[in-house]
Write a protein that holds these residues in place. Structure first.
Motif, mmCIF file in Angstrom:
data_model
loop_
_atom_site.group_PDB
_atom_site.id
_atom_site.type_symbol
_atom_site.label_atom_id
_atom_site.label_comp_id
_atom_site.label_asym_id
_atom_site.label_seq_id
_atom_site.Cartn_x
_atom_site.Cartn_y
_atom_site.Cartn_z
ATOM 1 N N MET A 386 0.914 -1.222 0.082
ATOM 2 C CA MET A 386 -0.015 0.044 -0.022
ATOM 3 C C MET A 386 0.857 1.204 0.126
ATOM 4 O O MET A 386 2.084 1.043 0.649
ATOM 5 N N ILE A 387 0.309 2.251 -0.691
ATOM 6 C CA ILE A 387 1.132 3.545 -0.743
ATOM 7 C C ILE A 387 0.320 4.803 -0.367
ATOM 8 O O ILE A 387 -0.962 4.677 -0.673
ATOM 9 N N SER A 388 0.821 5.604 0.373
ATOM 10 C CA SER A 388 0.006 6.865 0.429
ATOM 11 C C SER A 388 1.097 8.045 0.975
ATOM 12 O O SER A 388 2.066 7.631 1.242
ATOM 13 N N THR A 389 0.629 9.215 0.301
ATOM 14 C CA THR A 389 1.539 10.278 0.327
ATOM 15 C C THR A 389 0.745 11.486 0.810
ATOM 16 O O THR A 389 -0.336 11.787 0.577
ATOM 17 N N SER A 390 1.473 12.632 1.406
ATOM 18 C CA SER A 390 1.027 13.984 1.771
ATOM 19 C C SER A 390 2.147 14.892 1.123
ATOM 20 O O SER A 390 3.133 14.207 0.683
ATOM 21 N N GLU A 391 1.899 15.745 1.067
ATOM 22 C CA GLU A 391 2.961 17.006 1.052
ATOM 23 C C GLU A 391 4.524 16.573 1.528
ATOM 24 O O GLU A 391 5.466 17.154 1.172
ATOM 25 N N ILE A 392 4.200 16.175 2.753
ATOM 26 C CA ILE A 392 5.732 15.965 3.740
ATOM 27 C C ILE A 392 5.859 14.574 4.068
ATOM 28 O O ILE A 392 6.538 14.381 4.948
ATOM 29 N N ARG A 393 5.103 13.791 3.468
ATOM 30 C CA ARG A 393 5.400 12.305 3.881
ATOM 31 C C ARG A 393 5.133 11.512 2.631
ATOM 32 O O ARG A 393 4.275 11.639 1.805
ATOM 33 N N ILE A 394 5.918 10.247 2.592
ATOM 34 C CA ILE A 394 5.554 8.952 1.991
ATOM 35 C C ILE A 394 5.578 7.835 2.813
ATOM 36 O O ILE A 394 6.484 7.533 3.554
ATOM 37 N N SER A 395 4.353 7.183 2.701
ATOM 38 C CA SER A 395 4.246 6.044 3.778
ATOM 39 C C SER A 395 3.760 4.551 2.661
ATOM 40 O O SER A 395 3.187 4.699 1.933
#
Ligand code: ADP
Ligand code: ASP
Ligand code: MG
Length: 430
Positions: A386-395
């Motif tokens: 699974m991948i999720s991102t925000s402006e200041i994070r990649i998980s």
């Protein structure tokens, strides 16, 4: 003279020698002319041991009684620490969370602090005593029952007390020299961060870096309170968590030139989540809403979500999401109840996952971060589920047994490795 709140975690007060060492440190602060209020955690792994004890007598202990049991851990350390300080010739008075005025809501096991009315602590300080407060606990405003704040909650007690007392700093003493670019137990070459802004620290804590509890960072940010995370085993300056200048009278790092904001602050990991997959969900508008409504009504916070074409019936979808392992059973029960209404085929449960997050506010304005991140994992043949991102994070979610390798690979790829090995002074890492 300053007013300092010091919090000592379980590994710092693990045994009698640890308690005596901490008492000497508190006495030195007091003798340097500062007022000191102290928050303590339970000794060593006491909280885990008490949970195991409860589970031996009941598979689902009543939440009220579990809180009553767990708060006893902090009461042991506060009283023993007060004795050790008085043995050094200083007056110390210990207080339970309730006596210290920590007022919470009534959500046992995850209570939120509503207010802190530290009248008795203020009096103790004014009378020249060291005030010692049991961390991780409070009293419910409505039910008057004793509550706990969730694992790691002594950090939050310390910051909330510091804010209520208008302290100059909240010092969090632990078993490593500060906040590092990754957990030093996994990445020995992790680098100590001398200063980190609240936005980065919030994100690291939210992504599982258990050095600070998330809520304590939120609290400190709301009250503009500087946190200094450092080791109780060494004299070294630790990590300042603040957006403002570091208070010069409380720091030995004076004259430090402002460094440019790094692109990446660090790599966090989290083993506390599980994944639930709802298999073969009919592909109609509103179905996902029903699934997540059922989960929300069970008061469960979910984290990542992905939807794929189903491995089962064609024309339908599989929806996977992650949530705290401790909430998984409740979520499964809630979803089973709406199985026929929604018409999905079955639920799959997987607790062998790990989550890795790369955090940095500098990512916002820097292209190529995701590419390098995925290359680092690809080279180690680590599959991302699974991948999720925000402006200041990649998980990403990986298999649990690949998580440590993944953390190290990403840490190295972003040039975060230090030359010297980080020291872990104590604790079991539990
Ligand atoms: P305490 O008992 O003092 O509350 P914790 O075990 O809650 O201590 O937190 C300290 C631990 O947090 C360290 O021993 C370390 O293994 C872990 N940790 C996770 N991420 C980080 C990080 N980024 N920097 C430092 N320590 C980290
Ligand atoms: N003793 C509690 C725990 O182990 C609280 C804390 O240590 O902060 O979670
Ligand atoms: Mg902790």
């Amino acid at each position: 003279m300053a007013l300092v709140v010091q919090k000592y975690g379980g590994s710092s007060v693990a045994d009698a020698d640890g308690i005596k060492r901490v008492a000497r440190r508190i006495a030195a602060t007091k003798r340097a002319g500062h007022d000191v209020a102290v928050v303590v955690s339970a000794m060593g792994d006491t909280t885990d041991e008490l949970i195991e004890l409860a589970e031996q007598v009941s598979p689902m202990p009543p939440a009220r009684e579990l809180d009553m049991l767990l708060t006893s851990g902090e009461r042991i350390s506060m009283a023993v620490l007060a004795m050790a300080i008085s043995n050094l010739g200083l007056e110390a008075r210990s207080f339970t969370g309730s006596q210290a005025g920590v007022i919470t809501d009534s959500a046992h096991g995850r209570a939120r602090i509503i207010d802190v009315t530290p009248g008795r602590i203020r009096t103790a300080l004014d009378e020249g005593a060291v005030a010692i407060v049991a961390g991780f606990q409070g009293v419910s405003q409505d039910t008057k029952d004793i509550t706990t704040l969730g694992r790691g909650g002594s950090d939050t007690t310390a910051v909330a007390l510091a804010a209520a007392l208008k302290a100059d700093v909240c010092e969090i003493y632990t078993d490593v020299d500060g906040v590092f670019t990754a957990d030093p137990r996994i990445v020995p070459t992790a680098r100590k961060i001398s200063r980190i802004g609240s936005e980065d620290m919030l994100e690291m804590a939210a992504c599982g870096a258990k050095i600070l509890m998330l809520r304590c960072v939120e609290y400190a940010r709301n009250y503009d309170l500087p946190i200094h995370v450092r080791s109780s085993f060494s004299p070294h300056e630790g990590t300042w968590v603040t957006d403002k200048p570091i208070p010069a009278s409380l720091s030995s790092d004076r004259g430090e030139s402002p460094v440019e904001q790094p692109i990446i602050s660090g790599v966090a990991h989290d083993r506390s989540e599980a994944k639930i997959t709802v298999v073969s969900v009919p592909n109609n508008p509103g179905t996902a809403a029903k699934i997540f409504r059922a989960v929300a009504e069970a008061e469960i916070n979910i984290d990542m979500i992905v939807q794929n074409d189903s491995v089962g019936a064609s024309g339908s979808a599989d929806i996977s999401f992650t949530l705290p392992k401790t909430e998984a059973q409740t979520a499964v029960t809630a979803l089973e109840k709406i199985k026929d209404v929604i018409g999905f085929e079955r639920l799959e449960f997987d607790d062998q996952i790990g989550k890795l997050s790369l955090v940095g506010v500098g990512m916002r304005s820097h292209p190529g971060v995701s590419a390098l991140f995925f290359e680092a994992l690809g080279e180690k043949k680590i599959n991302m589920e699974m991948i999720s991102t925000s402006e200041i994070r990649i998980s990403v979610v990986t298999r649990a047994d690949q998580l440590d390798d993944a953390v190290r690979a990403v840490h190295t790829a972003f040039g975060l490795d230090a030359e010297a090995e980080a020291v872990v002074y104590g604790g079991t890492g539990r």
